[in-house]
Design an enzyme around this catalytic site. Sequence first.
Site, PDB file in Angstrom:
ATOM      1  N   ASN A   6       1.403 123.861  40.902  1.00  0.00           N
ATOM      2  CA  ASN A   6       0.956 123.295  39.770  1.00  0.00           C
ATOM      3  C   ASN A   6       1.285 124.140  38.544  1.00  0.00           C
ATOM      4  OD1 ASN A   6      -0.031 121.797  37.442  1.00  0.00           O
ATOM      5  ND2 ASN A   6      -2.213 122.094  38.094  1.00  0.00           N
ATOM      6  N   PHE A   7       1.982 124.074  37.816  1.00  0.00           N
ATOM      7  CA  PHE A   7       2.472 125.326  36.835  1.00  0.00           C
ATOM      8  C   PHE A   7       1.421 124.984  35.395  1.00  0.00           C
ATOM      9  CE2 PHE A   7       7.244 126.236  37.677  1.00  0.00           C
ATOM     10  CZ  PHE A   7       7.174 126.460  38.931  1.00  0.00           C
ATOM     11  N   LYS A   8       0.876 124.073  35.600  1.00  0.00           N
ATOM     12  CA  LYS A   8       0.118 124.098  34.166  1.00  0.00           C
ATOM     13  C   LYS A   8       0.986 124.016  32.969  1.00  0.00           C
ATOM     14  CE  LYS A   8      -3.980 125.539  36.906  1.00  0.00           C
ATOM     15  NZ  LYS A   8      -5.337 125.535  36.972  1.00  0.00           N
ATOM     16  N   HIS A  86      -6.531 115.605  37.267  1.00  0.00           N
ATOM     17  CA  HIS A  86      -6.567 117.007  37.191  1.00  0.00           C
ATOM     18  C   HIS A  86      -7.782 117.336  36.330  1.00  0.00           C
ATOM     19  CE1 HIS A  86      -6.172 121.422  36.896  1.00  0.00           C
ATOM     20  NE2 HIS A  86      -5.422 121.383  38.024  1.00  0.00           N
ATOM     21  N   GLU A  88      -8.441 119.463  34.479  1.00  0.00           N
ATOM     22  CA  GLU A  88      -8.353 120.196  33.258  1.00  0.00           C
ATOM     23  C   GLU A  88      -7.924 118.931  32.212  1.00  0.00           C
ATOM     24  OE1 GLU A  88      -5.307 123.102  34.162  1.00  0.00           O
ATOM     25  OE2 GLU A  88      -6.976 124.375  34.891  1.00  0.00           O
ATOM     26  N   GLU A 153     -10.404 119.300  44.217  1.00  0.00           N
ATOM     27  CA  GLU A 153     -10.464 120.436  43.722  1.00  0.00           C
ATOM     28  C   GLU A 153     -11.843 120.625  42.871  1.00  0.00           C
ATOM     29  OE1 GLU A 153      -6.189 121.708  42.764  1.00  0.00           O
ATOM     30  OE2 GLU A 153      -6.882 120.535  41.174  1.00  0.00           O
ATOM     31  N   GLY A 159      -8.884 128.192  38.982  1.00  0.00           N
ATOM     32  CA  GLY A 159      -8.589 129.320  38.039  1.00  0.00           C
ATOM     33  C   GLY A 159      -9.564 130.444  37.952  1.00  0.00           C
ATOM     34  N   SER A 189      -8.138 127.931  43.494  1.00  0.00           N
ATOM     35  CA  SER A 189      -8.223 129.620  43.698  1.00  0.00           C
ATOM     36  C   SER A 189      -7.587 129.920  45.158  1.00  0.00           C
ATOM     37  CB  SER A 189      -9.446 130.441  43.557  1.00  0.00           C
ATOM     38  OG  SER A 189     -10.020 130.164  42.250  1.00  0.00           O
TER      39      SER A 189
HETATM   40  C1  PEP Z   1      -4.899 123.714  40.008  1.00  0.00           C
HETATM   41  O1  PEP Z   1      -4.534 123.795  38.871  1.00  0.00           O
HETATM   42  O2  PEP Z   1      -4.891 122.485  40.683  1.00  0.00           O
HETATM   43  C2  PEP Z   1      -5.653 124.810  40.789  1.00  0.00           C
HETATM   44  C3  PEP Z   1      -6.049 124.812  41.645  1.00  0.00           C
HETATM   45  O3  PEP Z   1      -5.661 126.151  39.956  1.00  0.00           O
HETATM   46  P1  PEP Z   1      -5.776 127.481  40.612  1.00  0.00           P
HETATM   47  O4  PEP Z   1      -5.294 127.586  42.018  1.00  0.00           O
HETATM   48  O5  PEP Z   1      -5.395 128.500  39.592  1.00  0.00           O
HETATM   49  O6  PEP Z   1      -7.493 127.580  41.119  1.00  0.00           O
END
Ligand code: PEP
Length: 229
Positions: A6-8, A86, A88, A153, A159, A189
Amino acid sequence: MIIAANFKMNHTRASTKAYIDRLNCTELSHDVRLFVFPPATALDRYESIATIGAQNAYCARNGSYTGEIGLEQLEEFGIKTLLLGHSERRHIFNESQEFITKKFNFYKDQGFEIVYCVGETLEKREEGATYTYIEEQLEGIDLGYERLIIAYEPVWAIGTGKSAKGEDIQEVLEFLSQKTSAPLLYGGSVKRSNIAEILSIPKCGGVLIGSASWDVEEFIAMIEIAKEN
Ligand code: PEP
């Protein structure tokens, strides 16, 4: 096994192209499936060993929805995979369960593959309300949909560099597996140092990786580890 990036809001069209070109040099084993979710401006018809998906889309073909992209924009690039729910989107952009469900149903009706994210906040976990919270995030979602993938998640692990503990992931995946036969991913993470352990958790069908996936060499290193698992 699924390994998803996931590039966000990272990478441009040019750097996404370079990333995918480099990724294409990787040899995949038959049981590994890759996904890449670039930002909307970098969607394209890439020749890729990974399935390219969108991070978000509005629930309409087109129309007066300033700032959004819809089905027509996704169809231009043959995109048939979508990330929904997600944390976010839920917590920064205040997407309600009702709104997410509307998007889910619209893209389900279009036959999209949907990677649907759930996960509790730290506050809910500390209150002992993890499962009620996740139940609420599953409300209105067709758990029997054949093109569904669920990503667990925990918000506090995204993050932050602090992944959830193996036993906590296992418990939640166990809970989810009683509700659906969809593949179950973990995200939060995930990195080179913990991916092997996470993939060895029973019921874990793969990982959704944010920050550690943005560097293609890191992502490839994690794919290599996954291939050995
Ligand atoms: C994500 O954006 O879905 C995610 C798990 O981010 P990270 O790996 O940076 O925690």
